[in-house]
Design an enzyme around this catalytic site. Structure first.
Site, mmCIF file in Angstrom:
data_model
loop_
_atom_site.group_PDB
_atom_site.id
_atom_site.type_symbol
_atom_site.label_atom_id
_atom_site.label_comp_id
_atom_site.label_asym_id
_atom_site.label_seq_id
_atom_site.Cartn_x
_atom_site.Cartn_y
_atom_site.Cartn_z
ATOM 1 N N GLU A 53 -2.018 -8.837 4.798
ATOM 2 C CA GLU A 53 -1.836 -9.050 6.046
ATOM 3 C C GLU A 53 -2.710 -8.858 6.481
ATOM 4 O OE1 GLU A 53 -1.557 -4.979 5.757
ATOM 5 O OE2 GLU A 53 -0.744 -6.366 4.953
ATOM 6 N N HIS A 81 -3.614 -5.019 0.695
ATOM 7 C CA HIS A 81 -2.915 -5.604 1.972
ATOM 8 C C HIS A 81 -3.598 -6.370 2.322
ATOM 9 C CE1 HIS A 81 -2.575 -1.706 3.952
ATOM 10 N NE2 HIS A 81 -3.735 -0.976 3.021
ATOM 11 N N CYS A 110 0.956 -1.465 0.010
ATOM 12 C CA CYS A 110 -0.579 0.241 0.286
ATOM 13 C C CYS A 110 1.210 1.202 0.167
ATOM 14 C CB CYS A 110 -1.062 0.054 0.810
ATOM 15 S SG CYS A 110 -2.387 1.191 0.715
#
Length: 318
Positions: A248, A246, A136
């Site tokens: 994660e 993202h 990001c």
């Protein structure tokens, strides 16, 4: 399909397989290849953070992302000297530039990113393998560092989960080469990639910028209905990787209803984590001793619950 069902076991087995290093065409010669240590760059706290005395932070989900694939984490603090960053560079096996909300032009995050980016380019040109991963904001930072000028456009992508639109380059890429066909199809057809950004690198900008076009191979794009933007890329000649979304968040963040938590979403996260950590295993950088690395590991810091104020469940404050 069975490979996907048994991915947690297979991922552990995969981490034990030999990987090439820059010093040997057949096998790694440094014990660091089986004990990778990855730096995660911190960034300035925001007015929303519940710890007013802190200078910087790292969201715990990025730490868990790296640890899930068998690496340890050293937090890279902002506002250190260039000499301190250089010493750390030659000890770490890779660095992750996380998402966030600080300036990619003038923050401590931006300054540290540039130092590590320049060191990585120089080292890799000399055969000294060092990978960088940008998520990001980290993706946007890499774009700026490579183009050496602002290249972002505004997009309506602050809170949406999307499937990926793969380019023809994806199948032969390093990043996706070990992904099962079933998971690639899931990435194309299911909303598995969470986007929390208001700025993007449009495909039009990429195609008109020679610095970006000759440096990065575009692996996937997305659109906000108005602008087609790059969502995943990897450098042609360097172990530098970026995702505008993202990975994660899928297994580790729960504060937003649109985060993806399906079985496929979680598998996506761990395949990416496994890929990046395996890249770090190719680096022969190492700390001078186990004692030296233990003094810096993130284990020495405590997590703070922040889910009531921030989009992260847990944060490390420094």
């Amino acid at each position: 399909m069975r490979a996907l069902l048994w991915f947690p076991l297979l991922s552990l087995l995969a981490l034990t397989l030999p990987h090439l290093s820059t010093t040997s065409p057949t096998s790694p010669t440094s014990s660091s290849s089986q004990r990778p240590v990855i730096g995660i760059l911190s960034q300035e706290v925001s007015r929303y953070d519940p710890t007013p005395d802190a200078e910087s932070y790292i969201a715990a989900s990025y730490v868990k992302f790296v640890e899930s694939a068998g690496a340890r984490v050293v937090p890279v603090m902002i506002n250190q000297t260039e000499e301190e960053y250089k010493a750390l560079f030659y000890s770490l096996n890779g660095i992750l530039l996380p998402g966030g909300g600080v300036s990619i032009y003038s923050s401590g995050y931006a300054r540290a990113s540039k130092i590590f980016y320049d060191l990585a380019i120089e080292a890799n040109q000399k055969g000294d393998f060092f990978p960088i991963w940008g998520t990001c904001l980290g993706f946007e930072q890499l774009a700026y560092l490579t183009a050496q000028k602002p290249v972002l456009v505004n997009t309506n992508t602050t809170s949406v989960t999307l499937p990926l639109n793969f380019t023809n380059e994806a199948k032969g890429s390093r990043m996706f080469q070990d992904f099962p066909d079933e998971l690639m199809r899931a990435l194309e057809t299911e909303a598995l990639t969470e986007n929390s950004h208001m700025w993007s690198v449009s495909l039009e900008t990429y195609n008109s910028n020679d610095d970006l076009k000759t440096f990065y191979k575009v692996l996937s794009t997305n659109t906000d209905g108005r602008t087609e933007f790059i969502s995943t890329w990897e450098a042609y000649d360097y172990p530098i990787y970026g995702v505008q979304w993202h990975p994660e968040k899928n297994p580790f963040e729960w504060t937003r209803a649109y985060y993806a938590h399906s079985s496929n979403a979680v598998k996506v996260t761990f395949y990416f984590a496994n890929f990046f950590v395996n890249e770090a295993r190719k680096s022969v950088h190492s700390f001078e001793s186990e004692e030296a690395v233990r003094k810096l590991l993130i284990y020495r810091h405590s997590q703070t619950y922040a889910g009531d104020q921030r989009p992260f469940e847990q944060i490390y404050y420094f």
